[in-house]
Design an enzyme around this catalytic site. Structure first.
Site, PDB file in Angstrom:
ATOM      1  N   PRO A  30       0.843  -1.203   0.000  1.00 62.38           N
ATOM      2  CG  PRO A  30       0.096  -0.958   2.203  1.00 62.38           C
ATOM      3  CD  PRO A  30       0.838  -1.896   1.300  1.00 62.38           C
ATOM      4  CG  MET A  31       3.461   2.439  -1.871  1.00 63.39           C
ATOM      5  SD  MET A  31       4.693   2.508  -3.199  1.00 63.39           S
ATOM      6  CE  MET A  31       3.797   1.652  -4.512  1.00 63.39           C
TER       7      MET A  31
ATOM      8  CD  GLN B 124      -2.061   0.017   5.265  1.00 60.70           C
ATOM      9  OE1 GLN B 124      -1.780   1.119   4.819  1.00 60.70           O
ATOM     10  NE2 GLN B 124      -1.145  -0.942   5.427  1.00 60.70           N
TER      11      GLN B 124
ATOM     12  CB  CYS C  20       2.048   5.057   8.550  1.00 64.24           C
ATOM     13  SG  CYS C  20       2.212   6.554   7.535  1.00 64.24           S
TER      14      CYS C  20
ATOM     15  CE  LYS D 294       3.430  -2.625   4.983  1.00 62.58           C
ATOM     16  NZ  LYS D 294       4.565  -1.818   5.365  1.00 62.58           N
TER      17      LYS D 294
ATOM     18  N   GLY E 229      10.588  -3.639   2.235  1.00 63.30           N
ATOM     19  CA  GLY E 229      11.718  -2.758   2.452  1.00 63.30           C
ATOM     20  C   GLY E 229      12.887  -3.074   1.539  1.00 63.30           C
ATOM     21  CG  ASP E 230      15.833  -0.909   1.125  1.00 67.43           C
ATOM     22  OD1 ASP E 230      15.097   0.039   0.812  1.00 67.43           O
ATOM     23  OD2 ASP E 230      16.734  -0.818   1.981  1.00 67.43           O
TER      24      ASP E 230
ATOM     25  N   GLY F  66       7.141  -2.089  -2.860  1.00 62.82           N
ATOM     26  CA  GLY F  66       6.547  -0.767  -2.688  1.00 62.82           C
ATOM     27  C   GLY F  66       7.111   0.240  -3.667  1.00 62.82           C
ATOM     28  NE  ARG F  67      10.770   3.446  -0.477  1.00 64.59           N
ATOM     29  CZ  ARG F  67      11.985   3.698   0.008  1.00 64.59           C
ATOM     30  NH1 ARG F  67      12.520   4.893  -0.135  1.00 64.59           N
ATOM     31  NH2 ARG F  67      12.656   2.753   0.642  1.00 64.59           N
TER      32      ARG F  67
END
Length: 379
Positions: free
Chosen positions: A59-60, A113, A142, A181, A243-244, A266-267
């Site tokens: 989720p972003m 979420q 978050c 989360k 993460g990464d 994610g990103r």
């Protein structure tokens, strides 16, 4: 009408990426690639919901809208998330919050979420929207300051008793699977991921997702997986790691070494929805018996082949369809403005793009966007 139009967009998308999959099929001498959205590889269950493979879209905020989820699903993401929705907004029936809970048939299984700091409001909000999703998730990680100030998100990791009450009340209020989360902890002096994970499980959560940074880190520094290497020895519910994670080998190592059920992208997926296919196919093609060293060499070659076959021509065709989908949901004016940042992410690092990139932020119509993207073909 939107459903029919989206189906047409997905049909065109399938034709657009067919040459990519066909080239990979020939290169690696394997059978036809299946529909990636239906691929069952290391499937697992969250409650009674089957998750077909371990590759999941995160989720972003400002990104995980209907179009993002539809394209992530097409390229193989096995579970989709809404943007983070305030439980207060749902409780008080704010139209914007309610609108964020809508998902189409092309976005399943779908996780809603929620965030909030009051157990009774989070629980009531969850029960209000339970019928819109397959899974309800509570964000307790978050790091955004405006969320932290409300006592929500990552702030809850400083108050384990409140966290416990929120999960307990939410569990009692819904019948659908419930997930949480988390992050490693508030900071490196107060890492409490094992305790918070066990709290989530003991209060009825069906799975957890862990971003391997602290709240104070935000998105800076590097994800630290060492704190979660033994997590699966502490709890029995599925664990999803984020993460990464931006390439197949990193995903494969986490699945192997932490023994987690899923990895969350994610990103790395911003402007790059095809990353789910790259990571999923990379994992599938990597023989489980390969050593980490052999898998690393194999996947480096695989990524180079992807870069070669997934050229700008194909990317442009995919992104034109992405923009058309955005327009269907939010209208041309708003969609084009949203699309500017997506273009910037999609073509970041491309050679000789500096002059064209300036035009990304000048587009105001679909035809202008199409013209700018056409200039990228062949670069």
């Amino acid at each position: 009408m939107v459903f029919k139009d989206i189906a047409d967009i997905l049909s065109r998308l399938e034709k657009t990426v067919f040459p990519l999959f066909e080239n990979l099929r020939k290169e690696y001498d394997c059978k036809n690639y299946p529909d990636l959205s239906q691929t069952e590889y290391s499937s697992f269950f969250i409650g009674n919901v089957k998750i077909n493979n371990p590759v999941i879209s995160a989720p972003m905020a400002g990104i995980s809208d209907n179009t993002y989820r539809i394209f992530a699903r097409f390229f193989g993401s096995s579970l989709l998330y809404s943007e983070m929705v305030t439980s207060y907004g749902l409780f008080y029936k704010h139209s914007k919050s309610i609108e964020m809970t809508h998902a189409t048939e092309f976005e399943r299984p779908f996780t809603l979420q929620l965030f909030g700091a009051k157990p009774e409001i989070v629980a009531d909000a969850a029960s209000m929207v339970e019928d819109r999703a397959e899974i309800i998730d509570i964000n307790m990680g978050c790091p955004v300051p405006k969320v932290i100030k409300t006592g929500s998100g990552g702030a809850l990791l400083k108050d384990e008793e409140l966290m416990k009450q929120i999960v307990r009340r939410a569990r009692k209020s819904i019948k659908k699977p419930l997930t949480v989360k988390l992050r490693l902890g508030w900071d490196f002096d107060s890492v409490n991921i094992e305790r918070t994970a066990m709290i989530a499980e003991s209060e009825g959560a069906d799975a957890i997702a862990v971003h391997a940074r602290t709240v104070r880190q935000g998105y800076s520094g590097h994800a630290d997986y060492s704190h979660i290497s033994n997590l699966k020895k502490k709890i029995k519910i599925p664990v999803i790691i984020s993460g990464d994670i931006h390439n197949p080998f990193k995903a494969l190592r986490l699945l192997r070494n932490i023994n987690c059920e899923g990895i969350m992208i994610g990103r790395a997926a911003r402007g790059n929805p095809w990353i789910f296919a790259i990571i999923l196919m990379g994992i599938i093609l990597s023989d489980k018996k390969m050593s980490d060293e052999n898998a690393a060499d194999f996947l480096k070659k695989f990524e180079k082949d992807i870069d070669y076959f997934l050229n700008n021509d194909i990317k442009v065709k995919i992104l034109i369809l992405y923009l058309k989908s955005l327009i269907l949901f939010i209208g041309e004016e708003k969609a084009v403005k949203e699309f500017r940042k997506i273009l910037g992410w999609a073509f970041k690092g491309i050679r000789n793009i500096t002059d064209i990139k300036k035009d990304f932020f000048k587009i105001n119509t679909f035809s202008e966007a199409e013209k700018v993207m056409t200039g990228l073909i062949g670069m």
